[in-house]
Design a protein around this motif. Structure first.
Motif, PDB file in Angstrom:
ATOM      1  N   TYR A  30     -30.133 -26.585  33.302  1.00 23.81           N
ATOM      2  CA  TYR A  30     -28.798 -27.173  33.361  1.00 23.81           C
ATOM      3  C   TYR A  30     -28.857 -28.683  33.145  1.00 23.81           C
ATOM      4  N   LEU A  31     -29.773 -29.353  33.849  1.00 24.79           N
ATOM      5  CA  LEU A  31     -29.861 -30.806  33.730  1.00 24.79           C
ATOM      6  C   LEU A  31     -30.252 -31.223  32.320  1.00 24.79           C
ATOM      7  N   LYS A  32     -31.170 -30.484  31.712  1.00 23.18           N
ATOM      8  CA  LYS A  32     -31.573 -30.781  30.332  1.00 23.18           C
ATOM      9  C   LYS A  32     -30.373 -30.625  29.393  1.00 23.18           C
ATOM     10  N   ASP A  33     -29.622 -29.580  29.603  1.00 22.43           N
ATOM     11  CA  ASP A  33     -28.428 -29.316  28.805  1.00 22.43           C
ATOM     12  C   ASP A  33     -27.450 -30.485  28.898  1.00 22.43           C
ATOM     13  N   MET A  34     -27.189 -30.953  30.106  1.00 18.35           N
ATOM     14  CA  MET A  34     -26.223 -32.021  30.311  1.00 18.35           C
ATOM     15  C   MET A  34     -26.756 -33.377  29.845  1.00 18.35           C
ATOM     16  N   LEU A  35     -28.047 -33.633  30.046  1.00 17.24           N
ATOM     17  CA  LEU A  35     -28.627 -34.907  29.590  1.00 17.24           C
ATOM     18  C   LEU A  35     -28.649 -34.987  28.072  1.00 17.24           C
ATOM     19  N   ASP A  36     -28.952 -33.871  27.411  1.00 22.80           N
ATOM     20  CA  ASP A  36     -28.906 -33.857  25.943  1.00 22.80           C
ATOM     21  C   ASP A  36     -27.487 -34.154  25.456  1.00 22.80           C
ATOM     22  N   TYR A  37     -26.525 -33.586  26.132  1.00 21.36           N
ATOM     23  CA  TYR A  37     -25.136 -33.844  25.773  1.00 21.36           C
ATOM     24  C   TYR A  37     -24.777 -35.318  25.987  1.00 21.36           C
ATOM     25  N   ASP A  38     -25.162 -35.850  27.158  1.00 25.72           N
ATOM     26  CA  ASP A  38     -24.871 -37.258  27.446  1.00 25.72           C
ATOM     27  C   ASP A  38     -25.526 -38.183  26.415  1.00 25.72           C
ATOM     28  N   TYR A  39     -26.755 -37.853  26.039  1.00 27.31           N
ATOM     29  CA  TYR A  39     -27.457 -38.704  25.067  1.00 27.31           C
ATOM     30  C   TYR A  39     -26.749 -38.658  23.713  1.00 27.31           C
ATOM     31  N   ASN A  40     -26.313 -37.481  23.311  1.00 27.74           N
ATOM     32  CA  ASN A  40     -25.573 -37.363  22.050  1.00 27.74           C
ATOM     33  C   ASN A  40     -24.267 -38.153  22.115  1.00 27.74           C
ATOM     34  N   GLN A  41     -23.571 -38.071  23.239  1.00 26.12           N
ATOM     35  CA  GLN A  41     -22.331 -38.823  23.416  1.00 26.12           C
ATOM     36  C   GLN A  41     -22.581 -40.324  23.293  1.00 26.12           C
ATOM     37  N   MET A  42     -23.645 -40.766  23.938  1.00 29.02           N
ATOM     38  CA  MET A  42     -23.955 -42.190  23.955  1.00 29.02           C
ATOM     39  C   MET A  42     -24.386 -42.681  22.578  1.00 29.02           C
ATOM     40  N   GLN A  43     -25.250 -41.913  21.900  1.00 25.92           N
ATOM     41  CA  GLN A  43     -25.814 -42.343  20.632  1.00 25.92           C
ATOM     42  C   GLN A  43     -24.833 -42.204  19.472  1.00 25.92           C
ATOM     43  N   ASN A  44     -24.177 -41.061  19.380  1.00 23.34           N
ATOM     44  CA  ASN A  44     -23.381 -40.741  18.192  1.00 23.34           C
ATOM     45  C   ASN A  44     -21.898 -41.055  18.317  1.00 23.34           C
ATOM     46  N   ASN A  45     -21.385 -41.042  19.541  1.00 22.74           N
ATOM     47  CA  ASN A  45     -19.948 -41.226  19.719  1.00 22.74           C
ATOM     48  C   ASN A  45     -19.580 -42.499  20.465  1.00 22.74           C
ATOM     49  N   GLY A  46     -20.593 -43.195  20.985  1.00 26.24           N
ATOM     50  CA  GLY A  46     -20.312 -44.439  21.696  1.00 26.24           C
ATOM     51  C   GLY A  46     -19.559 -44.255  22.991  1.00 26.24           C
ATOM     52  N   VAL A  47     -19.653 -43.059  23.563  1.00 25.67           N
ATOM     53  CA  VAL A  47     -18.956 -42.777  24.814  1.00 25.67           C
ATOM     54  C   VAL A  47     -19.832 -43.203  25.989  1.00 25.67           C
ATOM     55  N   PRO A  48     -19.344 -44.052  26.876  1.00 28.89           N
ATOM     56  CA  PRO A  48     -20.160 -44.434  28.039  1.00 28.89           C
ATOM     57  C   PRO A  48     -20.349 -43.249  28.975  1.00 28.89           C
ATOM     58  N   VAL A  49     -21.554 -43.057  29.447  1.00 25.16           N
ATOM     59  CA  VAL A  49     -21.841 -41.988  30.395  1.00 25.16           C
ATOM     60  C   VAL A  49     -22.119 -42.625  31.756  1.00 25.16           C
ATOM     61  N   SER A  50     -22.125 -41.819  32.783  1.00 27.41           N
ATOM     62  CA  SER A  50     -22.300 -42.327  34.140  1.00 27.41           C
ATOM     63  C   SER A  50     -23.770 -42.641  34.405  1.00 27.41           C
ATOM     64  N   PRO A  51     -24.124 -43.904  34.609  1.00 27.87           N
ATOM     65  CA  PRO A  51     -25.521 -44.228  34.939  1.00 27.87           C
ATOM     66  C   PRO A  51     -25.977 -43.516  36.200  1.00 27.87           C
ATOM     67  N   ARG A  52     -25.052 -43.375  37.135  1.00 24.10           N
ATOM     68  CA  ARG A  52     -25.396 -42.709  38.391  1.00 24.10           C
ATOM     69  C   ARG A  52     -25.781 -41.260  38.146  1.00 24.10           C
ATOM     70  N   ASP A  53     -24.952 -40.553  37.351  1.00 21.95           N
ATOM     71  CA  ASP A  53     -25.225 -39.133  37.090  1.00 21.95           C
ATOM     72  C   ASP A  53     -26.512 -38.953  36.291  1.00 21.95           C
ATOM     73  N   VAL A  54     -26.708 -39.812  35.294  1.00 22.97           N
ATOM     74  CA  VAL A  54     -27.920 -39.712  34.477  1.00 22.97           C
ATOM     75  C   VAL A  54     -29.151 -40.005  35.325  1.00 22.97           C
ATOM     76  N   GLY A  55     -29.090 -41.087  36.095  1.00 23.33           N
ATOM     77  CA  GLY A  55     -30.220 -41.437  36.939  1.00 23.33           C
ATOM     78  C   GLY A  55     -30.531 -40.365  37.963  1.00 23.33           C
ATOM     79  N   PHE A  56     -29.480 -39.805  38.546  1.00 19.59           N
ATOM     80  CA  PHE A  56     -29.662 -38.745  39.532  1.00 19.59           C
ATOM     81  C   PHE A  56     -30.314 -37.522  38.884  1.00 19.59           C
ATOM     82  N   SER A  57     -29.864 -37.155  37.687  1.00 15.59           N
ATOM     83  CA  SER A  57     -30.408 -35.984  36.994  1.00 15.59           C
ATOM     84  C   SER A  57     -31.894 -36.164  36.684  1.00 15.59           C
ATOM     85  N   ILE A  58     -32.272 -37.363  36.202  1.00 13.37           N
ATOM     86  CA  ILE A  58     -33.673 -37.634  35.891  1.00 13.37           C
ATOM     87  C   ILE A  58     -34.518 -37.614  37.169  1.00 13.37           C
ATOM     88  N   GLN A  59     -33.947 -38.152  38.239  1.00 14.10           N
ATOM     89  CA  GLN A  59     -34.653 -38.149  39.523  1.00 14.10           C
ATOM     90  C   GLN A  59     -34.920 -36.722  40.003  1.00 14.10           C
TER      91      GLN A  59
END
Length: 1016
Positions: free
Chosen positions: A945-974
């Motif tokens: 699940y976390l991999k699925d959501m992080l891949d999505y967040d990365y695509n949003q950030m890289q390709n669409n310029g959509v800001p993602v939640s640093p808290r959520d990303v950091g928590f997921s990696i942790q």
């Protein structure tokens, strides 16, 4: 076969198809939200919440009798009542569409023999009716006991009836259809008020048929008259009839000294006499219009008379008796929903406006011993800044913060009329109406709550919870697999919407008057509700069900889209071939697509979550417990389980959100089912409306802790000498301290089973706690009374979902025993990180492992939003807390059984990061128990699940310029890195390598965004 027979047979075919669909997908037991209350009130003819649904309750009772004494089947048959009502709605929709289509195509009698035109008409009816059958919102209400299914039927009937009148208006006796409509409107008030919104459309049918001078000016007059009729029924008949009866009663009781109800009885006798006199007068003097108006008024009253049920059943003191409306004044307040407050519509404040003055309104009357008494006066506030058409007006709770967040306003920024309109357009109109409209005809991403999502769905910037989607461009959005694979991902490719647009444009082009009538129905059952309700903040749940009438109206245009496409094809093909092709295309593009996509998200035939979660609440309680609940989903299913199935009738359910009402406290002072009256000692005069509505804290510097009995006697005393005096000369009780203690007699505690003998060494002589609020409301006052006088005779419990603010500071003494916390006089465990994780181990183990039911959680075809987001996390924390408590108690073998039980009965869901966090802690516990197989399986699920959501967040950030939640990303990696450490300790080498590689990869990808350096 003649036209009429075909029309009738196909209408009934639609009824059969729709009814079979709904019965196959019917929820077999109680559903969440209001359904538990509605079933309970129907089964035992009780009084539901405002503004009352008496006809719905009586019809529900009729269907409940089909259970033939098997109480577990009562909800199935009341749900079936909704299924049949919804099936009938589809049938009347078919006949409505064919009536409008007939006016388009069969302009003379010879056309009846034209097979192509007849085919198009019937095809239009089938496509429109069956498309609506499978729409998201309508289907949801069709399979549970809720008022919106019957309300939709009333809407369908009256709109069909006005078209019947239109078809026969030139024939003698045709106005019987208008009287029938009036009667249906009166009846519908006893189900839901939404049906009243058909009145403008009905008025225009009459105007177009009868007026000899149709111009823009006369059209405006007709519109204003329609609003006048609507207002007369809503405010004149529905509200002021009862209000006038109340003031008649006031005069007869307080002035003439007669009994309660005498004045109301005289008023209704006079009302009937006046109607009879008027009707006789109109007949004798041949005043046809007056006669029609009076007959319609009389029949509205005939239908409205179902509300006699409310005071009759309130007088019977039923267990569920909301506000106890046994007199005209209480009934008037009940019908007007006074307890919910007033909403400004034409003029009002901004959310930043300041109160500069306060004016007194009229008196508020309550029923006394022999007379009506003045409980107080209504208060009207004067604000420094007001505006017309106030939309951003609420100053309650988090509303101002939400306004600023949504409109991207600074903390000190003042709203303007432009931001006011911006809120109206973006949140109230788009977010809380058009988003729902698009769900039904374009598609839906999932059933998560999307009220606060602000990303525009018109962009390619990806997935938004609870948003609409065509499904066509979702590949470009790289939506997470967890979304695309979910049952509630239901893209419709916008096909029903496109056909509806064809039908709408075609209708306006060919029959502007009829199209305007459908448009009025769409507007008043959709956007007009948005304007009138003026929602001030995020709602407890999505409100799409409120607008089902407008979705019904659009379905008419979906049907007429068949004719539009058919006539287009006739330019190239023969008429009959074009008709068949148009019907086939539209059947596939609308009803078939809708049925295929929506079925999986509406098949509730195997879901038992509401019933079993309520069962677990009740079964967690010791005998004769007092169980405090709060929200709707804490309470309504509990009421059903207890009132209908008789589960744990010894438990007294106390809803704290209702406990602020004097009527509810009074109900708690009498025996109910097998539960004795609560130990509330206050006489009614001490807490009745207007008396001790709020007691404010005024620190008297009382040393130490004061005994709760002494404190209660002080704050409930009528002695003026122990009260505080305000500047205006008024005296009132006050709370002198927040430091409170409840004494404990060890012998009583042991004798009553409050503690077990092995817990005696942890027993304390008194519970000492700090009250957490600056004021005491009636619910707190009544709770103080209970705590002061219960003397540990009855167990006091709270549901695990009650908010901490409602526990008044008792948390250190609350121990989880399943789905409830129990108040226990044990030494506080200061070493516990979270006081709400404390467990009464032996009792909870028996409840969870041997008594609980699990609602087909693991095997159900579909789990609704409440099951997955509210109760699934509750189930995880229940097993987690029990397992950790068993480990702490030195019973790892029992803890292992607990986690295996979880794996046996619970599905593997990853709903959101909150759920993932709970599952992470459970996985950590399983690793400690050395079950590496189960722990590895759960770790892999979380990681996927976390991999699925992080891949999505990365695509949003890289390709669409959509800001993602640093808290959520950091928590997921942790979480991924922590799982890697745990799997490494457990020597799960392959999983460890996978998790470590992912952790490094994501740290590198998000390094600049998170301002962290990737590991070397």
């Amino acid at each position: 076969m003649e036209y009429k027979k075909i029309n009738n047979l196909l209408g009934w075919l639609c009824f059969v198809i729709a009814s079979v669909t709904y019965i196959l997908t019917l929820e077999p037991s109680v559903s969440f939200w209001d359904c538990g209350e509605f079933i309970s009130c129907a089964y035992r003819l009780q009084v539901a919440h405002q503004p009352g649904y008496p006809l719905f309750a009586m019809l529900g009772k009729l269907f409940s009798l089909m259970s033939l004494g098997n109480v577990t089947k009562v909800p199935y048959f009341t749900n079936m009542g909704s299924a049949f009502a919804s099936g009938a709605t589809i049938m009347f929709l078919f006949w409505t569409i064919t009536a409008l289509a007939k006016k388009l195509l069969l302009t003379n009698k010879e056309d009846v023999a034209d097979k192509a035109k007849v085919s198009l008409i019937m095809g239009a009816g089938l496509v429109g009716a069956l498309a609506f059958t499978y729409t998201d919102t309508f289907w949801f209400s069709a399979v549970e006991t809720i008022v919106f299914a019957l309300s939709a039927l009333c809407t369908a009937i009256v709109f069909w009836a006005i078209l019947k009148w239109d078809a026969h208006a030139d024939e003698p006796g045709a106005d019987k259809w208008l009287i029938f409509i009036a009667y249906m409107i009166g009846l519908s008030i006893g189900i839901h008020l939404l049906n009243l919104l058909t009145i403008p459309a009905i008025t225009f049918v009459y105007f177009f048929r009868r007026s000899k001078n149709i111009t823009v000016k006369t059209g405006i007059y007709a519109f204003l008259i329609s609003i006048l009729i609507l207002g007369t029924i809503q405010f004149g008949i529905r509200q002021f009839t009862i209000k006038l009866a109340a003031y008649f009663d006031l005069f007869f009781v307080n002035t003439l000294g007669m009994g309660f109800g005498s004045g109301a009885f005289v008023f209704f006798v006079l009302l009937v006499a006046l109607l009879v006199f008027g009707i006789r007068y109109s007949i004798r003097h041949n005043k046809a219009t007056l006669n029609l108006i009076l007959l319609c008024t009389a029949f509205i009253y005939f239908g409205y008379s179902s509300f006699v049920y409310i005071p009759i059943r309130a007088t019977a003191n039923t267990n569920l008796d909301n506000t106890h409306p046994d007199n005209a004044f209480t009934l008037n307040s009940y019908l007007n929903r006074d307890q919910y407050g007033a909403t400004p519509l034409v003029s009002g404040p901004y959310f930043t406006s300041k109160i500069i003055d306060q004016t007194e309104g009229g008196p508020i009357y309550r029923k006394g011993a022999t007379k009506y008494e003045v409980a107080g006066k209504k208060q009207d506030y004067v604000y420094d800044v007001t505006t017309i058409f106030p939309r951003m007006w609420s100053q309650e709770g988090q509303d101002p913060q939400f306004y600023r967040q949504w409109m991207q306003m600074g903390e000190s920024e003042t709203p303007t009329f432009a931001t006011n309109l911006g809120w109206f357009m973006s949140w109230q109109t788009y977010q809380m109406y058009f988003r729902y409209f698009f769900w039904n005809f374009i598609g839906r991403t999932n059933d998560m709550d999307g009220q606060q999502q602000t990303i525009s769905p018109f962009s390619f910037k990806g997935y938004v919870d609870g948003d609409w989607t065509t499904g066509i461009f979702d590949g470009a959005k790289h939506l997470p697999k967890s979304v695309l694979s979910d049952n509630t991902y239901t893209p419709l490719f916008a096909l029903p919407f496109i056909i509806g647009l064809f039908g709408m444009f075609y209708h306006f082009n060919r029959k502007k008057k009829d199209a305007l009538i459908v448009a009025l129905l769409w507007f008043f059952t959709g956007l007009a509700i948005v304007i009138y309700v003026n929602q001030e903040h995020v709602q407890p749940r999505e409100r799409d069900y409120s607008y089902v009438g407008s979705f019904y109206a659009f379905a008419i245009w979906i049907g007429l889209g068949v004719i539009a496409i058919g006539e287009f094809l006739m330019k190239k093909l023969t008429a009959q071939t074009a008709a068949y092709i148009a019907i086939a295309i539209c059947l596939l593009a609308a009803p078939v697509v809708l049925a295929k996509q929506e079925w999986k998200a509406h098949d509730r035939s195997t879901k038992m979550t509401p019933h079993d979660m309520a069962y677990n609440y009740l079964i967690s309680c010791p005998p004769n417990a007092i169980l405090f609940t709060y929200g709707d989903n804490d309470t309504y299913s509990l009421w059903y389980d207890q009132e209908v199935e008789g589960i744990r009738p010894d438990v007294r359910i106390v809803n704290l959100s209702l406990f602020t009402g004097d009527w509810y406290i009074k109900q708690m002072q009498r025996k109910m089912n097998e539960s004795d009256a609560l130990p509330i000692t206050m006489p009614f005069d001490k807490y009745k409306e207007g008396v001790r509505d709020v007691i404010y804290f005024n620190d008297a510097k009382v040393p130490g802790y004061i005994d709760i009995k002494e404190l209660f006697d002080f704050i409930s005393s009528d002695n003026k000498q122990v009260m505080t005096t305000y500047q205006n000369g008024e005296t009132a009780n006050y709370l002198p301290t927040k430091s409170i203690k409840i004494g404990v007699d060890p012998d009583v505690a042991l004798k009553n089973g409050v503690i077990t003998p092995d817990q005696k060494d942890r027993l304390i002589d008194s519970i000492r706690f700090k009250y957490t609020s600056n004021y005491v409301m009636k619910d707190n006052l009544a709770m103080f009374d209970i705590l002061a006088h219960n003397n540990w005779k009855r167990p006091i419990c709270f549901t695990v979902t009650v908010g901490s603010e409602n526990m008044i500071g008792l948390q250190p003494f609350l121990y989880k025993e399943g789905f409830t916390y129990r108040l226990m006089p044990l030494k506080p465990d200061t070493g516990v990180r979270d006081q709400m994780e404390k467990v009464n181990v032996a009792v909870m183990y028996d409840n969870v492992m041997n008594k609980f039911k699990f609602g087909n959680f693991k095997t159900a075809k579909y789990l609704d939003h409440e099951s997955t987001t509210m109760f699934y996390p509750v189930m995880i924390s229940t097993f987690l807390d029990l397992a950790q408590a068993e480990i702490k108690a030195g019973h790892p073998e029992l803890a292992l059984k607990v986690v295996h039980k979880y794996d046996e009965v619970m599905p593997d869901l990853n709903v959101d990061l909150h759920t993932v966090q709970a599952k992470y802690f459970l996985t950590q516990t399983i690793f400690k128990l050395n079950d590496n197989v189960l722990a590895g399986k759960m770790a892999k699920s979380i990681d996927d699940y976390l991999k699925d959501m992080l891949d999505y967040d990365y695509n949003q950030m890289q390709n669409n310029g959509v800001p993602v939640s640093p808290r959520d990303v950091g928590f997921s990696i942790q979480i991924i890195n922590s799982l890697a450490e745990m799997s490494k300790t457990a020597h799960l080498d392959a999983l460890t390598a996978q998790l470590q590689a992912q952790g490094k990869d994501y740290e590198a990808k998000f390094a600049s965004y998170l301002n962290v350096m990737p590991q070397q």
